[in-house]
Write a protein that holds these residues in place. Structure first.
Motif, mmCIF file in Angstrom:
data_model
loop_
_atom_site.group_PDB
_atom_site.id
_atom_site.type_symbol
_atom_site.label_atom_id
_atom_site.label_comp_id
_atom_site.label_asym_id
_atom_site.label_seq_id
_atom_site.Cartn_x
_atom_site.Cartn_y
_atom_site.Cartn_z
ATOM 1 N N ALA A 150 0.826 -1.210 0.000
ATOM 2 C CA ALA A 150 0.000 0.000 0.000
ATOM 3 C C ALA A 150 0.858 1.257 0.000
ATOM 4 O O ALA A 150 0.559 2.236 -0.697
ATOM 5 C CB ALA A 150 -0.934 -0.007 1.210
ATOM 6 N N LEU A 151 1.930 1.244 0.766
ATOM 7 C CA LEU A 151 2.859 2.372 0.759
ATOM 8 C C LEU A 151 3.577 2.465 -0.579
ATOM 9 O O LEU A 151 3.723 3.550 -1.163
ATOM 10 C CB LEU A 151 3.879 2.213 1.892
ATOM 11 C CG LEU A 151 5.025 3.224 1.944
ATOM 12 C CD1 LEU A 151 4.493 4.642 2.138
ATOM 13 C CD2 LEU A 151 6.004 2.854 3.058
ATOM 14 N N GLY A 152 4.017 1.332 -1.102
ATOM 15 C CA GLY A 152 4.733 1.324 -2.369
ATOM 16 C C GLY A 152 3.919 1.868 -3.526
ATOM 17 O O GLY A 152 4.480 2.453 -4.468
ATOM 18 N N GLU A 153 2.608 1.713 -3.471
ATOM 19 C CA GLU A 153 1.756 2.231 -4.540
ATOM 20 C C GLU A 153 1.858 3.738 -4.669
ATOM 21 O O GLU A 153 1.732 4.280 -5.765
ATOM 22 C CB GLU A 153 0.300 1.824 -4.300
ATOM 23 C CG GLU A 153 -0.025 0.415 -4.772
ATOM 24 C CD GLU A 153 0.195 0.271 -6.276
ATOM 25 O OE1 GLU A 153 -0.534 0.928 -7.040
ATOM 26 O OE2 GLU A 153 1.106 -0.484 -6.670
ATOM 27 N N ARG A 154 2.096 4.428 -3.565
ATOM 28 C CA ARG A 154 2.246 5.878 -3.630
ATOM 29 C C ARG A 154 3.513 6.239 -4.397
ATOM 30 O O ARG A 154 3.543 7.201 -5.162
ATOM 31 C CB ARG A 154 2.286 6.488 -2.221
ATOM 32 C CG ARG A 154 1.079 6.144 -1.349
ATOM 33 C CD ARG A 154 -0.241 6.305 -2.069
ATOM 34 N NE ARG A 154 -0.425 7.650 -2.569
ATOM 35 C CZ ARG A 154 -1.152 7.961 -3.642
ATOM 36 N NH1 ARG A 154 -1.737 7.008 -4.339
ATOM 37 N NH2 ARG A 154 -1.288 9.211 -4.036
ATOM 38 N N PHE A 155 4.573 5.478 -4.199
ATOM 39 C CA PHE A 155 5.814 5.715 -4.943
ATOM 40 C C PHE A 155 5.647 5.339 -6.412
ATOM 41 O O PHE A 155 6.082 6.085 -7.300
ATOM 42 C CB PHE A 155 6.961 4.918 -4.317
ATOM 43 C CG PHE A 155 7.422 5.476 -3.003
ATOM 44 C CD1 PHE A 155 8.434 6.422 -2.946
ATOM 45 C CD2 PHE A 155 6.837 5.071 -1.811
ATOM 46 C CE1 PHE A 155 8.860 6.950 -1.733
ATOM 47 C CE2 PHE A 155 7.250 5.588 -0.596
ATOM 48 C CZ PHE A 155 8.267 6.531 -0.560
ATOM 49 N N VAL A 156 5.024 4.196 -6.683
ATOM 50 C CA VAL A 156 4.832 3.754 -8.068
ATOM 51 C C VAL A 156 4.005 4.770 -8.846
ATOM 52 O O VAL A 156 4.323 5.117 -9.995
ATOM 53 C CB VAL A 156 4.168 2.369 -8.097
ATOM 54 C CG1 VAL A 156 3.749 2.002 -9.520
ATOM 55 C CG2 VAL A 156 5.117 1.303 -7.546
ATOM 56 N N THR A 157 2.948 5.280 -8.239
ATOM 57 C CA THR A 157 2.098 6.277 -8.897
ATOM 58 C C THR A 157 2.897 7.534 -9.234
ATOM 59 O O THR A 157 2.821 8.066 -10.346
ATOM 60 C CB THR A 157 0.906 6.641 -8.004
ATOM 61 O OG1 THR A 157 0.096 5.472 -7.799
ATOM 62 C CG2 THR A 157 0.050 7.723 -8.649
ATOM 63 N N SER A 158 3.684 8.016 -8.270
ATOM 64 C CA SER A 158 4.478 9.220 -8.498
ATOM 65 C C SER A 158 5.513 8.989 -9.592
ATOM 66 O O SER A 158 5.720 9.838 -10.463
ATOM 67 C CB SER A 158 5.162 9.646 -7.198
ATOM 68 O OG SER A 158 5.907 10.833 -7.378
ATOM 69 N N ILE A 159 6.162 7.852 -9.567
ATOM 70 C CA ILE A 159 7.193 7.534 -10.562
ATOM 71 C C ILE A 159 6.590 7.505 -11.960
ATOM 72 O O ILE A 159 7.138 8.083 -12.914
ATOM 73 C CB ILE A 159 7.859 6.183 -10.213
ATOM 74 C CG1 ILE A 159 8.711 6.330 -8.948
ATOM 75 C CG2 ILE A 159 8.705 5.676 -11.386
ATOM 76 C CD1 ILE A 159 9.094 5.006 -8.313
ATOM 77 N N ARG A 160 5.437 6.882 -12.101
ATOM 78 C CA ARG A 160 4.803 6.765 -13.413
ATOM 79 C C ARG A 160 4.280 8.098 -13.913
ATOM 80 O O ARG A 160 4.486 8.459 -15.080
ATOM 81 C CB ARG A 160 3.668 5.740 -13.344
ATOM 82 C CG ARG A 160 4.138 4.298 -13.200
ATOM 83 C CD ARG A 160 2.968 3.365 -13.004
ATOM 84 N NE ARG A 160 3.413 1.974 -12.907
ATOM 85 C CZ ARG A 160 2.624 0.977 -12.536
ATOM 86 N NH1 ARG A 160 1.356 1.196 -12.218
ATOM 87 N NH2 ARG A 160 3.103 -0.255 -12.482
ATOM 88 N N GLU A 161 3.599 8.829 -13.058
ATOM 89 C CA GLU A 161 2.985 10.080 -13.494
ATOM 90 C C GLU A 161 4.028 11.127 -13.859
ATOM 91 O O GLU A 161 3.780 11.987 -14.707
ATOM 92 C CB GLU A 161 2.051 10.606 -12.405
ATOM 93 C CG GLU A 161 0.806 9.758 -12.216
ATOM 94 C CD GLU A 161 -0.190 10.401 -11.272
ATOM 95 O OE1 GLU A 161 0.141 11.441 -10.659
ATOM 96 O OE2 GLU A 161 -1.303 9.853 -11.140
#
Length: 291
Positions: A150-161
């Motif tokens: 759940a925490l990692g999803e915040r990083f993945v979203t930022s990296i992709r966007e």
């Protein structure tokens, strides 16, 4: 680490000019993520100069009705990214925290963990874990997979966007883990804090933080391993990206050394007292880190 041997935990302090340094060395019913803020660049938070803008990765509260007051707030820099300032908030509810702590304690009971005093313990190592703690790390990665994801999803979203490349993504994640306060976990079996509790409690020593970093890096699609040295009483992360500096090999791959206990420590730079490659092991931990 051999069964019956003492722990390899020890405190270190590093000084290097120009770098701010720190000190070293299942899950069911989690509910849904709390309301997450969109990744954006916004006005400075308290504590930042008025001219500084930052990227807010949002907030993760597990379960969703967790009081915001339980969250830990993190502000850190990733110098290769513009803007470099970043912010994320992460909190676990009391019941989930107790569940993760009890799972860790149960693992200690199964393996007959016994404290021998500060930074020393014994346990009955499972097959394949007589020379290091890989089985302990892999079990913690398994039982903590959902809240860390759940925490990692915040990083993945930022990296992709934001279209960050792999090197920038690694710096973003490593900078966050470095920002977490260093603390020796005398109150935890095996001298390690479960990875989901490291950011939830803002504390962790070298291997506690390294396991968290490996999980987050892998979720972002970056090859990462845990670097382990019993003789040097230290742990770090190996990142499978091109670059200069110290590298350690596993099979046909090599990994850049990444220090996770010292805030701002550059990727590829190993502290001089640990620059002894033959004393390190590269652990390709096998537990899944994402759903």
């Amino acid at each position: 680490m051999a069964s019956g041997s003492g722990s390899w935990k020890t405190l270190f302090k590093l000084l290097l000019a120009g770098i701010a340094l720190g000190s070293c060395f299942c899950c069911c019913g989690l509910g849904m993520l709390g309301r997450l803020a969109d990744v954006d660049v916004r006005a400075p938070l308290p504590g930042f100069p008025s001219s500084v803008r930052l990227v807010d990765l949002g907030a993760v509260l597990l379960p969703s009705d967790t009081p915001p007051q339980r969250a830990k707030n993190y502000e850190w820099k990733a110098e290769s990214i513009s803007p470099p300032q970043h912010y994320v908030s992460y909190g676990l509810g009391e019941e989930l925290t107790l569940e993760l702590e009890e799972e860790h304690a149960a693992l200690g009971r199964r393996l007959r963990y016994r404290s021998m005093g500060p930074e020393r313990f014994t346990y009955n190592a499972p097959a394949g874990c007589t020379a290091d703690m890989r089985c302990i790390y892999e079990e913690l990665m398994r039982t903590n997979a959902e809240p860390v994801h759940a925490l990692g999803e915040r990083f993945v979203t930022s990296i992709r966007e934001r279209g960050l490349d792999a090197a920038q993504a690694a710096q973003l994640i490593l900078g966050f883990v470095q920002r977490i306060r260093y603390e020796l976990p005398h109150d935890m079996p095996f001298g390690i804090i479960p990875p989901a509790l490291v950011p939830a409690q803002d504390r962790g020593d070298c291997d506690s933080k390294a396991v968290l970093a490996v999980m987050l890096l892998r979720q972002a699609g970056i090859d990462a391993v845990l670097l382990y040295s019993d003789p040097l009483s230290h742990a770090a992360v190996g990142v499978g990206l091109p670059g200069n500096g110290t590298r350690l090999r596993l099979g046909g791959r090599s990994y850049q050394y990444a220090e996770v206990t010292a805030e701002g420590w550059p990727l590829g730079m190993i502290p001089p007292q640990y620059d002894k490659p033959r004393l390190w092991k590269v652990l390709a931990l096998g537990a899944p880190t994402s759903g």
